[in-house]
Design a protein around this motif. Sequence first.
Motif, mmCIF file in Angstrom:
data_model
loop_
_atom_site.group_PDB
_atom_site.id
_atom_site.type_symbol
_atom_site.label_atom_id
_atom_site.label_comp_id
_atom_site.label_asym_id
_atom_site.label_seq_id
_atom_site.Cartn_x
_atom_site.Cartn_y
_atom_site.Cartn_z
ATOM 1 N N TYR A 42 -2.584 10.445 -14.437
ATOM 2 C CA TYR A 42 -2.012 11.754 -14.131
ATOM 3 C C TYR A 42 -0.855 11.725 -13.125
ATOM 4 C CZ TYR A 42 -5.850 13.621 -16.818
ATOM 5 O OH TYR A 42 -6.723 13.901 -17.844
ATOM 6 N N THR A 43 -0.510 10.546 -12.646
ATOM 7 C CA THR A 43 0.618 10.432 -11.724
ATOM 8 C C THR A 43 1.459 9.226 -12.119
ATOM 9 O OG1 THR A 43 -0.294 8.894 -10.063
ATOM 10 C CG2 THR A 43 -0.985 11.200 -9.920
ATOM 11 N N GLY A 44 2.570 9.065 -11.424
ATOM 12 C CA GLY A 44 3.438 7.918 -11.675
ATOM 13 C C GLY A 44 3.144 6.751 -10.761
ATOM 14 N N ILE A 45 2.014 6.793 -10.073
ATOM 15 C CA ILE A 45 1.651 5.711 -9.158
ATOM 16 C C ILE A 45 1.160 4.504 -9.963
ATOM 17 C CG2 ILE A 45 0.125 5.022 -7.256
ATOM 18 C CD1 ILE A 45 0.003 7.952 -6.430
ATOM 19 N N ALA A 46 1.730 3.349 -9.681
ATOM 20 C CA ALA A 46 1.336 2.124 -10.379
ATOM 21 C C ALA A 46 -0.113 1.770 -10.060
ATOM 22 C CB ALA A 46 2.256 0.973 -9.980
ATOM 23 N N ARG A 47 -0.746 1.058 -10.971
ATOM 24 C CA ARG A 47 -2.175 0.761 -10.858
ATOM 25 C C ARG A 47 -2.532 0.068 -9.544
ATOM 26 N NH1 ARG A 47 -6.288 1.030 -14.192
ATOM 27 N NH2 ARG A 47 -8.128 -0.284 -13.856
ATOM 28 N N SER A 48 -1.739 -0.914 -9.166
ATOM 29 C CA SER A 48 -2.065 -1.660 -7.943
ATOM 30 C C SER A 48 -1.972 -0.754 -6.716
ATOM 31 C CB SER A 48 -1.118 -2.857 -7.786
ATOM 32 O OG SER A 48 0.230 -2.419 -7.696
ATOM 33 N N ARG A 49 -0.980 0.133 -6.700
ATOM 34 C CA ARG A 49 -0.846 1.038 -5.551
ATOM 35 C C ARG A 49 -1.893 2.152 -5.592
ATOM 36 N NH1 ARG A 49 4.479 -0.901 -5.796
ATOM 37 N NH2 ARG A 49 5.083 0.351 -7.609
ATOM 38 N N ALA A 50 -2.299 2.562 -6.774
ATOM 39 C CA ALA A 50 -3.380 3.548 -6.886
ATOM 40 C C ALA A 50 -4.677 2.979 -6.319
ATOM 41 C CB ALA A 50 -3.566 3.963 -8.342
ATOM 42 N N LYS A 51 -4.938 1.736 -6.663
ATOM 43 C CA LYS A 51 -6.146 1.069 -6.167
ATOM 44 C C LYS A 51 -6.097 0.939 -4.651
ATOM 45 C CE LYS A 51 -8.985 -3.042 -7.014
ATOM 46 N NZ LYS A 51 -9.097 -4.297 -7.802
ATOM 47 N N LYS A 52 -4.924 0.599 -4.131
ATOM 48 C CA LYS A 52 -4.762 0.460 -2.691
ATOM 49 C C LYS A 52 -4.933 1.807 -1.991
ATOM 50 C CE LYS A 52 -1.457 -1.129 0.805
ATOM 51 N NZ LYS A 52 -0.093 -1.690 1.042
ATOM 52 N N ALA A 53 -4.413 2.879 -2.594
ATOM 53 C CA ALA A 53 -4.522 4.212 -1.989
ATOM 54 C C ALA A 53 -5.977 4.635 -1.875
ATOM 55 C CB ALA A 53 -3.733 5.219 -2.816
ATOM 56 N N ILE A 54 -6.769 4.398 -2.920
ATOM 57 C CA ILE A 54 -8.186 4.760 -2.880
ATOM 58 C C ILE A 54 -8.913 3.937 -1.830
ATOM 59 C CG2 ILE A 54 -10.333 4.779 -4.197
ATOM 60 C CD1 ILE A 54 -8.650 5.398 -6.693
ATOM 61 N N ALA A 55 -8.571 2.648 -1.744
ATOM 62 C CA ALA A 55 -9.187 1.799 -0.730
ATOM 63 C C ALA A 55 -8.873 2.313 0.673
ATOM 64 C CB ALA A 55 -8.696 0.365 -0.885
ATOM 65 N N SER A 56 -7.657 2.813 0.878
ATOM 66 C CA SER A 56 -7.280 3.365 2.181
ATOM 67 C C SER A 56 -8.086 4.616 2.505
ATOM 68 C CB SER A 56 -5.786 3.699 2.204
ATOM 69 O OG SER A 56 -5.005 2.529 2.097
ATOM 70 N N LEU A 57 -8.356 5.433 1.497
ATOM 71 C CA LEU A 57 -9.166 6.639 1.706
ATOM 72 C C LEU A 57 -10.582 6.269 2.136
ATOM 73 C CD1 LEU A 57 -8.028 8.799 -1.362
ATOM 74 C CD2 LEU A 57 -7.408 9.148 1.041
ATOM 75 N N VAL A 58 -11.087 5.176 1.578
ATOM 76 C CA VAL A 58 -12.420 4.695 1.966
ATOM 77 C C VAL A 58 -12.381 4.147 3.387
ATOM 78 C CG1 VAL A 58 -14.230 3.009 1.479
ATOM 79 C CG2 VAL A 58 -13.113 4.235 -0.411
ATOM 80 N N THR A 59 -11.370 3.355 3.694
ATOM 81 C CA THR A 59 -11.256 2.730 5.012
ATOM 82 C C THR A 59 -11.139 3.767 6.120
ATOM 83 O OG1 THR A 59 -10.175 0.780 4.078
ATOM 84 C CG2 THR A 59 -9.875 1.154 6.428
ATOM 85 N N THR A 60 -10.404 4.849 5.856
ATOM 86 C CA THR A 60 -10.204 5.879 6.876
ATOM 87 C C THR A 60 -11.345 6.890 6.942
ATOM 88 O OG1 THR A 60 -8.873 7.154 5.273
ATOM 89 C CG2 THR A 60 -7.685 5.719 6.814
#
Length: 342
Positions: free
Chosen positions: A66-84
């Motif tokens: 649903y967005t233009g975010i590449a898979r690797s960066r999408a995965k990293k973004a979700i990981a950041s949400l978990v970390t924070t």
Amino acid sequence: MLQQTTKQPLQQQGNMSGEFFAIDRKEWARACGVGLNEAVAYLVLARFSGPNNATTSASTNAVETYTGIARSRAKKAIASLVTTGLLKQTKTGSRPAYRFEHKLGEDSIFLPNAIVTGAASETPPVEVLRQSQDALLLRLFVELYFVQNLVEDGGISRKVVYQKYERHNVGQRGEHDVFGFERSGTYVFHGTPSAAPHTSKDATGKIDVGPFFKRIDTLASHRLIEWVPIIHESDEPTGEAVFPCGTGRSDSLEDRIGRAAYAAGASMLSAPQLEWAREKNLILVPVRRHRSKTALIGIARLHYRPKTSVTSAWYANAQESGERWLQVFESIRASEATRATG
């Protein structure tokens, strides 16, 4: 702090066919503070949360879809949400699951699913705003849903932002005054929680509201908000909204009311008065003389609206009231036409 007076618990809002979701306002601000991709991912995962808006099985695939975010960066973004601490991962593997670490209550923001997944073949609003690469623009768009009160304000609270109109006494006829309104500017209460992140102070302490207006104009250019001029009893906080005078969409009931009000007012004016009003491009409205403090205020309204029971009730009431005002102005014009020919 600005409070929306008709905020209701999630179960009382009434999710119409599962077409809205809810997030916490403070947690949303935190997500935006982490980064743009994280904020976008947060919305996508929330869009696919369960009925309690607490858990979601959406993950990298949904963000990528649903967005233009590449898979690797999408995965990293979700990981950041978990970390924070904004998300807690409750299931690992190829089909992960997450729990939102928010408690929904008075600070809940109710959002239409369409802002994430779009309607028909259009690009979803969240993706459009992501492409701007301005996290604060996305933050403002979402937070405006918190200060939108359709029932009481007809849109976004004028305690946050509004357009001011100067009133001219153009003419009189019988028990009516004909007022003409001329837009004079857009104003913001820069200290409100929704506006404050988009303002700053210079070395002299002067408030710069430019970034706020730039972002509001951007949302309007994308047709994510529209300005609706609405007649109020007065420009005081106690002045209730009475009827709208158009939105710019020629097929809407609100535009029909605006045209009917203008025609009714014009029918009560002399030729020189009408010519003067046209030269100034005034919005004409006839009102009974006891409404001496009548004001026209431009209200911003979000284009996409969550399909809650509150929204449905507002729409039904607006239609019923609008039809009554349409009949009032059409009757005035018909009476003036009869008088002129009789």
